[in-house]
Motif scaffolding. Sequence first.
Motif, PDB file in Angstrom:
ATOM      1  N   ALA A 229       0.835  -1.206   0.000  1.00 22.96           N
ATOM      2  CA  ALA A 229       0.000   0.000   0.000  1.00 22.96           C
ATOM      3  C   ALA A 229       0.867   1.252   0.000  1.00 22.96           C
ATOM      4  CB  ALA A 229      -0.928   0.000   1.212  1.00 22.96           C
ATOM      5  N   ALA A 230       1.926   1.246   0.826  1.00 26.50           N
ATOM      6  CA  ALA A 230       2.823   2.408   0.870  1.00 26.50           C
ATOM      7  C   ALA A 230       3.487   2.637  -0.490  1.00 26.50           C
ATOM      8  CB  ALA A 230       3.885   2.199   1.950  1.00 26.50           C
ATOM      9  N   LEU A 231       3.895   1.542  -1.137  1.00 28.84           N
ATOM     10  CA  LEU A 231       4.499   1.659  -2.465  1.00 28.84           C
ATOM     11  C   LEU A 231       3.526   2.289  -3.450  1.00 28.84           C
ATOM     12  CD1 LEU A 231       6.722   0.866  -4.566  1.00 28.84           C
ATOM     13  CD2 LEU A 231       5.478  -1.280  -4.845  1.00 28.84           C
ATOM     14  N   LEU A 232       2.293   1.794  -3.469  1.00 29.15           N
ATOM     15  CA  LEU A 232       1.316   2.312  -4.420  1.00 29.15           C
ATOM     16  C   LEU A 232       0.846   3.715  -4.051  1.00 29.15           C
ATOM     17  CD1 LEU A 232      -0.676  -0.986  -4.992  1.00 29.15           C
ATOM     18  CD2 LEU A 232       1.040   0.063  -6.477  1.00 29.15           C
ATOM     19  N   VAL A 233       0.936   4.063  -2.774  1.00 27.26           N
ATOM     20  CA  VAL A 233       0.660   5.445  -2.377  1.00 27.26           C
ATOM     21  C   VAL A 233       1.666   6.385  -3.036  1.00 27.26           C
ATOM     22  CG1 VAL A 233       0.787   7.043  -0.413  1.00 27.26           C
ATOM     23  CG2 VAL A 233      -0.573   4.976  -0.244  1.00 27.26           C
ATOM     24  N   GLY A 234       2.871   5.854  -3.314  1.00 21.88           N
ATOM     25  CA  GLY A 234       3.851   6.672  -4.019  1.00 21.88           C
ATOM     26  C   GLY A 234       3.305   7.235  -5.315  1.00 21.88           C
ATOM     27  N   ALA A 235       2.434   6.452  -5.985  1.00 21.13           N
ATOM     28  CA  ALA A 235       1.837   6.941  -7.231  1.00 21.13           C
ATOM     29  C   ALA A 235       0.920   8.125  -6.971  1.00 21.13           C
ATOM     30  CB  ALA A 235       1.074   5.809  -7.912  1.00 21.13           C
ATOM     31  N   THR A 236       0.079   8.018  -5.930  1.00 19.69           N
ATOM     32  CA  THR A 236      -0.806   9.131  -5.630  1.00 19.69           C
ATOM     33  C   THR A 236      -0.028  10.307  -5.033  1.00 19.69           C
ATOM     34  OG1 THR A 236      -1.320   8.171  -3.469  1.00 19.69           O
ATOM     35  CG2 THR A 236      -2.782   7.629  -5.286  1.00 19.69           C
ATOM     36  N   ALA A 237       1.002   9.992  -4.246  1.00 24.95           N
ATOM     37  CA  ALA A 237       1.826  11.072  -3.696  1.00 24.95           C
ATOM     38  C   ALA A 237       2.551  11.808  -4.818  1.00 24.95           C
ATOM     39  CB  ALA A 237       2.832  10.510  -2.702  1.00 24.95           C
ATOM     40  N   GLY A 238       2.918  11.068  -5.866  1.00 24.89           N
ATOM     41  CA  GLY A 238       3.552  11.716  -7.007  1.00 24.89           C
ATOM     42  C   GLY A 238       2.647  12.748  -7.643  1.00 24.89           C
ATOM     43  N   VAL A 239       1.355  12.413  -7.761  1.00 28.20           N
ATOM     44  CA  VAL A 239       0.390  13.382  -8.287  1.00 28.20           C
ATOM     45  C   VAL A 239       0.256  14.564  -7.336  1.00 28.20           C
ATOM     46  CG1 VAL A 239      -2.005  13.738  -8.990  1.00 28.20           C
ATOM     47  CG2 VAL A 239      -0.858  11.580  -9.513  1.00 28.20           C
ATOM     48  N   ALA A 240       0.187  14.261  -6.021  1.00 35.31           N
ATOM     49  CA  ALA A 240       0.021  15.319  -5.024  1.00 35.31           C
ATOM     50  C   ALA A 240       1.176  16.304  -5.044  1.00 35.31           C
ATOM     51  CB  ALA A 240      -0.111  14.697  -3.631  1.00 35.31           C
ATOM     52  N   VAL A 241       2.392  15.799  -5.220  1.00 33.69           N
ATOM     53  CA  VAL A 241       3.561  16.677  -5.274  1.00 33.69           C
ATOM     54  C   VAL A 241       3.675  17.339  -6.641  1.00 33.69           C
ATOM     55  CG1 VAL A 241       6.081  16.729  -5.174  1.00 33.69           C
ATOM     56  CG2 VAL A 241       4.797  15.358  -3.520  1.00 33.69           C
ATOM     57  N   ALA A 242       3.422  16.557  -7.690  1.00 35.01           N
ATOM     58  CA  ALA A 242       3.610  17.080  -9.043  1.00 35.01           C
ATOM     59  C   ALA A 242       2.631  18.193  -9.370  1.00 35.01           C
ATOM     60  CB  ALA A 242       3.475  15.954 -10.060  1.00 35.01           C
ATOM     61  N   ALA A 243       1.374  18.068  -8.911  1.00 33.45           N
ATOM     62  CA  ALA A 243       0.359  19.043  -9.292  1.00 33.45           C
ATOM     63  C   ALA A 243       0.767  20.482  -8.927  1.00 33.45           C
ATOM     64  CB  ALA A 243      -0.986  18.674  -8.680  1.00 33.45           C
ATOM     65  N   PRO A 244       1.067  20.786  -7.647  1.00 30.81           N
ATOM     66  CA  PRO A 244       1.446  22.161  -7.334  1.00 30.81           C
ATOM     67  C   PRO A 244       2.839  22.542  -7.841  1.00 30.81           C
ATOM     68  CG  PRO A 244       1.620  20.816  -5.363  1.00 30.81           C
ATOM     69  CD  PRO A 244       0.984  19.953  -6.420  1.00 30.81           C
ATOM     70  N   VAL A 245       3.800  21.597  -7.755  1.00 30.33           N
ATOM     71  CA  VAL A 245       5.168  21.919  -8.168  1.00 30.33           C
ATOM     72  C   VAL A 245       5.234  22.183  -9.662  1.00 30.33           C
ATOM     73  CG1 VAL A 245       7.508  21.012  -8.407  1.00 30.33           C
ATOM     74  CG2 VAL A 245       6.265  20.700  -6.261  1.00 30.33           C
TER      75      VAL A 245
END
Length: 453
Positions: free
Chosen positions: A154-170
């Motif tokens: 789950a933590a690994l796959l959260v990396g995918a959603t976290a990538g969107v969360a970081v990428a969107a504003p940055v």
Amino acid sequence: MADGSTRHSPDADGAGGAPRAAGAWRTTWLLIAFMMINSADKTVLGLVANPVMADLHLTREQFGTASAAFFALFSLAALGGAFLTRTVRTPVLLLAMALLWSAAQLPMLFAAAGFGVLVATRVLLGVAEGPATPVAVHHLHGWFEQRDRTLPTAALLVGATAGVAVAAPVLGAVTHSWGWRWAFGVVGLAGLLWAALWHRYGKEGPLAPPVGRRPAGAVSEDGNPVPYRKLLLSGTWLSAAAGTFAAYWTVSATLTWAADYFQEVGGLGLRQASLLIMLAALAKGAAMLVHGLLVQRAGRRAAAGLRPHIPLPSGVKNGLVLLLSGAATLAFAATDVLWLKAVLLLGPMAVSDIIVTVAQTSISRISPAERRGVALGTLTCVFALAGILAPPLTGRLADAGETVADGYLRAYGVMAGLVIAAGVVVALFLRPERDARRLGVPEATLPRAGEAA
């Protein structure tokens, strides 16, 4: 980086002790970063949709085609990469993928790079990213026993959603300050940085199967081989494929069109839309982590001989979760109230991605270790087809409506229907423990010292 020419024994990592656990979670964190960059690579095109369409003079359908180019060879690459896990060490495969990601992104920095280069580089990116999830999960499961895999997965796959969360504003800020081409440049440079770290620290775990020959794990408890046909036609594998197909449809359509949707239908600016996309990604990640913690807690209760709080098969529970998410998607499309859309997006719609974690761990449960990489890669091959279909179909429906809002209403209706249908299939047929018993696949245990060689 361990090049895979020799296998370390579990004792080298302190099998069963703190050193091995530390190595397992260091690997998990590195792979979370890997998945974050993987997700940002896919997200960047959707985040810069409006300036790209304006600068390159594209219709929404053309832009959807460019986005779908990412998936042109994605499924075949996922399958090919999965078979490579039988002959090539996973640390080498992961390093090669990260380097190719950067090679696919950096050409868009040049002003001469137009629509043709965009399509070509998205195809290359899809080839390089196709095997990413199955190879990363296969590598991760070489560090954890079956009973401990749900939370790190789950933590690994959260990396995918976290990538969107970081990428969107940055990337939104990068686009605003330096232009859309530098959004591609930033994710390309991030890939190179990760590759350098992985070259230094990446290595296999003590549960990783040998490559180049069939180990004992390729057979069932009665000593007979476990055919791929039986694995891939089991109720668990087929229902996992249905669930992840529906979930990935929502992911790929959202990555491509959510920013445009919230700007054209919701009346938001690019930064506001990017913030909402970031919050939605965080909500998905939180849902997967909470699910992982609950499953881990349920496993501990079962080990202690306690009854589960909800005595239903996991397939039923997760099917109901998909049904809830599908109904919320219908409500999201039907309402014109922006705050209600946000509540639905950040609440019940966010739980659909839980099935991705469930599918990965369920397929690992029914697969002998030597078959695991191929079984996971074939899953990715199938559900990634949603990435080919969802972006252009969503764009076509948006353009075909009397208004953009009407078009998106139809598109979200299709999305909701897929999620609801998948929920029914998962509830009826996802039974990993039953199928593992039928196939004769025991739970993995740590090999004794010297057995990993």
